[in-house]
Motif scaffolding. Sequence first.
Motif, PDB file in Angstrom:
ATOM      1  N   LEU A  31      42.164 -31.265 -35.205  1.00  0.00           N
ATOM      2  CA  LEU A  31      41.843 -30.070 -34.423  1.00  0.00           C
ATOM      3  C   LEU A  31      41.914 -30.335 -32.923  1.00  0.00           C
ATOM      4  N   TRP A  32      41.423 -31.487 -32.470  1.00  0.00           N
ATOM      5  CA  TRP A  32      41.532 -31.792 -31.038  1.00  0.00           C
ATOM      6  C   TRP A  32      42.993 -31.939 -30.627  1.00  0.00           C
ATOM      7  N   THR A  33      43.810 -32.566 -31.465  1.00  0.00           N
ATOM      8  CA  THR A  33      45.235 -32.686 -31.144  1.00  0.00           C
ATOM      9  C   THR A  33      45.864 -31.308 -30.997  1.00  0.00           C
ATOM     10  N   ALA A  34      45.586 -30.428 -31.959  1.00  0.00           N
ATOM     11  CA  ALA A  34      46.125 -29.065 -31.902  1.00  0.00           C
ATOM     12  C   ALA A  34      45.620 -28.330 -30.662  1.00  0.00           C
ATOM     13  N   TYR A  35      44.349 -28.483 -30.365  1.00  0.00           N
ATOM     14  CA  TYR A  35      43.757 -27.784 -29.216  1.00  0.00           C
ATOM     15  C   TYR A  35      44.467 -28.163 -27.919  1.00  0.00           C
ATOM     16  N   TYR A  36      44.641 -29.447 -27.668  1.00  0.00           N
ATOM     17  CA  TYR A  36      45.246 -29.858 -26.396  1.00  0.00           C
ATOM     18  C   TYR A  36      46.733 -29.546 -26.337  1.00  0.00           C
ATOM     19  N   LEU A  37      47.419 -29.572 -27.485  1.00  0.00           N
ATOM     20  CA  LEU A  37      48.827 -29.156 -27.490  1.00  0.00           C
ATOM     21  C   LEU A  37      48.964 -27.687 -27.117  1.00  0.00           C
ATOM     22  N   GLN A  51      43.366 -30.348 -47.312  1.00  0.00           N
ATOM     23  CA  GLN A  51      43.165 -30.277 -48.759  1.00  0.00           C
ATOM     24  C   GLN A  51      41.986 -29.391 -49.127  1.00  0.00           C
ATOM     25  N   GLU A  52      40.934 -29.399 -48.335  1.00  0.00           N
ATOM     26  CA  GLU A  52      39.750 -28.600 -48.635  1.00  0.00           C
ATOM     27  C   GLU A  52      39.606 -27.491 -47.590  1.00  0.00           C
ATOM     28  N   TYR A  53      38.725 -27.671 -46.624  1.00  0.00           N
ATOM     29  CA  TYR A  53      38.563 -26.707 -45.528  1.00  0.00           C
ATOM     30  C   TYR A  53      38.256 -27.481 -44.256  1.00  0.00           C
ATOM     31  N   ALA A  54      38.466 -26.857 -43.126  1.00  0.00           N
ATOM     32  CA  ALA A  54      38.295 -27.525 -41.834  1.00  0.00           C
ATOM     33  C   ALA A  54      36.890 -28.112 -41.722  1.00  0.00           C
ATOM     34  N   GLY A  55      36.829 -29.414 -41.465  1.00  0.00           N
ATOM     35  CA  GLY A  55      35.544 -30.085 -41.324  1.00  0.00           C
ATOM     36  C   GLY A  55      34.947 -30.585 -42.617  1.00  0.00           C
ATOM     37  N   ARG A 176      23.592 -35.721 -28.440  1.00  0.00           N
ATOM     38  CA  ARG A 176      23.403 -35.251 -29.808  1.00  0.00           C
ATOM     39  C   ARG A 176      24.219 -33.980 -30.020  1.00  0.00           C
ATOM     40  N   VAL A 177      24.706 -33.792 -31.253  1.00  0.00           N
ATOM     41  CA  VAL A 177      25.488 -32.595 -31.554  1.00  0.00           C
ATOM     42  C   VAL A 177      25.256 -32.198 -33.007  1.00  0.00           C
ATOM     43  N   ASP A 178      25.394 -30.924 -33.292  1.00  0.00           N
ATOM     44  CA  ASP A 178      25.459 -30.431 -34.670  1.00  0.00           C
ATOM     45  C   ASP A 178      26.938 -30.456 -35.055  1.00  0.00           C
ATOM     46  N   PRO A 179      27.365 -31.437 -35.858  1.00  0.00           N
ATOM     47  CA  PRO A 179      28.802 -31.603 -36.104  1.00  0.00           C
ATOM     48  C   PRO A 179      29.438 -30.429 -36.831  1.00  0.00           C
ATOM     49  N   ALA A 180      28.703 -29.801 -37.749  1.00  0.00           N
ATOM     50  CA  ALA A 180      29.290 -28.688 -38.498  1.00  0.00           C
ATOM     51  C   ALA A 180      29.616 -27.519 -37.570  1.00  0.00           C
ATOM     52  N   ARG A 181      28.694 -27.205 -36.677  1.00  0.00           N
ATOM     53  CA  ARG A 181      28.952 -26.100 -35.737  1.00  0.00           C
ATOM     54  C   ARG A 181      30.121 -26.425 -34.809  1.00  0.00           C
ATOM     55  N   LEU A 182      30.214 -27.683 -34.411  1.00  0.00           N
ATOM     56  CA  LEU A 182      31.305 -28.046 -33.506  1.00  0.00           C
ATOM     57  C   LEU A 182      32.652 -27.964 -34.210  1.00  0.00           C
ATOM     58  N   VAL A 183      32.766 -28.512 -35.414  1.00  0.00           N
ATOM     59  CA  VAL A 183      34.072 -28.546 -36.064  1.00  0.00           C
ATOM     60  C   VAL A 183      34.509 -27.148 -36.489  1.00  0.00           C
ATOM     61  N   ARG A 184      33.586 -26.338 -36.962  1.00  0.00           N
ATOM     62  CA  ARG A 184      33.980 -24.988 -37.353  1.00  0.00           C
ATOM     63  C   ARG A 184      34.296 -24.131 -36.141  1.00  0.00           C
ATOM     64  N   GLY A 185      33.545 -24.319 -35.065  1.00  0.00           N
ATOM     65  CA  GLY A 185      33.854 -23.594 -33.840  1.00  0.00           C
ATOM     66  C   GLY A 185      35.199 -23.994 -33.273  1.00  0.00           C
ATOM     67  N   LEU A 186      35.505 -25.296 -33.321  1.00  0.00           N
ATOM     68  CA  LEU A 186      36.789 -25.769 -32.809  1.00  0.00           C
ATOM     69  C   LEU A 186      37.945 -25.240 -33.639  1.00  0.00           C
ATOM     70  N   ALA A 187      37.777 -25.158 -34.951  1.00  0.00           N
ATOM     71  CA  ALA A 187      38.835 -24.603 -35.802  1.00  0.00           C
ATOM     72  C   ALA A 187      39.119 -23.153 -35.432  1.00  0.00           C
ATOM     73  N   ASP A 188      38.071 -22.381 -35.173  1.00  0.00           N
ATOM     74  CA  ASP A 188      38.262 -20.984 -34.771  1.00  0.00           C
ATOM     75  C   ASP A 188      39.007 -20.893 -33.436  1.00  0.00           C
ATOM     76  N   VAL A 189      38.691 -21.799 -32.507  1.00  0.00           N
ATOM     77  CA  VAL A 189      39.356 -21.792 -31.203  1.00  0.00           C
ATOM     78  C   VAL A 189      40.832 -22.124 -31.363  1.00  0.00           C
ATOM     79  N   VAL A 190      41.153 -23.127 -32.190  1.00  0.00           N
ATOM     80  CA  VAL A 190      42.554 -23.497 -32.418  1.00  0.00           C
ATOM     81  C   VAL A 190      43.339 -22.309 -32.960  1.00  0.00           C
ATOM     82  N   GLU A 191      42.748 -21.570 -33.897  1.00  0.00           N
ATOM     83  CA  GLU A 191      43.431 -20.381 -34.413  1.00  0.00           C
ATOM     84  C   GLU A 191      43.596 -19.316 -33.334  1.00  0.00           C
ATOM     85  N   SER A 192      42.596 -19.151 -32.485  1.00  0.00           N
ATOM     86  CA  SER A 192      42.690 -18.140 -31.428  1.00  0.00           C
ATOM     87  C   SER A 192      43.777 -18.483 -30.415  1.00  0.00           C
TER      88      SER A 192
END
Length: 449
Positions: A31-37, A51-55, A176-192
């Motif tokens: 996701l970070w690779t996609a975001y910066y590209l 294979q499953e879902y983002a994150g 500190r971070v909530d990893p689930a919120r970060l990865v799902r939020g980042l996936a939404d940003v990549v799609e946007s």
Amino acid sequence: MDQLGPVQRRSPLAGDTETDVVIVGAGFTGLWTAYYLLQADPGLSVTLVEQEYAGFGASGRNGGWFSAEPPGKMDQYAASQGKEAALRLQQEMFSTIDEVIAVADQHGIDASIRKDGLLYFATNSAQMSRLRERVRASADWGWPAEDMTLLSAAELSERVRIAGGVGAFFTPHAARVDPARLVRGLADVVESLGGTIYEDTTATEFGPHRVETDRGKVRAKHVIIALEGYLSRISGQGRRMLPMNSSMIITEPLDDGAWESVAWSGAETLGDAAHSFTYMQRTDDRRIALGGRGVPYNFRSSFDWDGRTNQQAITQLIERLHALFPGVAQTPIAQSWTGILGVPRDWSGTVSYDSATGVGMAGGYVGHGVSATNLAGRTLADFILGRDSHLTRLGWIDRSARKWEPEPIRWFGASALYRVYGAADALESRSSSGKTSFLAKAASAVAGR
């Protein structure tokens, strides 16, 4: 993930397709690779297959540490690319924390990020000696002296009450971070931004300019493999990365009495200086999340796909939690889970890209992936975009560790390693010499840690 509600899965790949960039794995690295590209070139077609879902993997299951610690051994990086390149890698790790915080703020990702630093604590004299050595070694690799503080037992208890705590090492370079919120939020940003994420799509093989999946073939100018510990599931990659289990427990919210006994008012991430390492964070909703290796490796690189935790690991983690924080012994455990982290044979991560084949890869973060994935994503984006940047010349570029030993040697070795570490911790707890156990030194030498 449970707190965020049911996962709404994205559609799978619907047959053969072509794209500029295909990324295998929709975790933090992909996701970070996609975001910066997409930030750099909105006209690129960027496709992720998952294979499953983002994150689903380690990105959604980790302990929520953003640490500036490098994803491997600095002497390995110096030997490979020179000391200056290794030092530049460390400096980039410092800035990565603020980079992630800035991106989250820019896009409104509420991931409970709080930069209160990292506290490694000791419960015996040998552990405290190792923390002093950590300060000396970190100074050699570019850590500012003012950003490394040794704390006495009394100073430690002012931050958090650890039963038997004799001192600590503190650095502000962590969050500190909530990893689930970060990865799902980042996936939404990549799609946007125009990226496409295909879920329920299993990559089975990759090669120059192509990825084979159970849903069709993806042809691309650039192929990025971002699977970390799951790389062992790809044909021909079984001995390249050891998938290590890292298990976690999390309490129900602590009541006022329990919090008073812990006296953990900040959001520092915590880790101990034991050989059988455990790590912790305090969540926004008054829980303690604690993780450790438990049962670190399963025969033939197998693991529970859904992250169910071995009962032995759960018992060990609960015992450790109660030993460190006796006042929380009456607080129920809400959940346990297990994630898979990738470990190369030399215990040091890498980023690589082959312009001839268009294949790039990143991983082997040995537990420091929440921050290292961002740096890896920025680096892979520069390779794909043809940029000869300072990122493409860091100390972890294009390193190749030897393969892990075949089974059953691999299983015997990994299992014995953590048994010996446990014995070493027990010996050190009974000794006042301040010296690291010879058992731990021998085990680390054999393992290459």
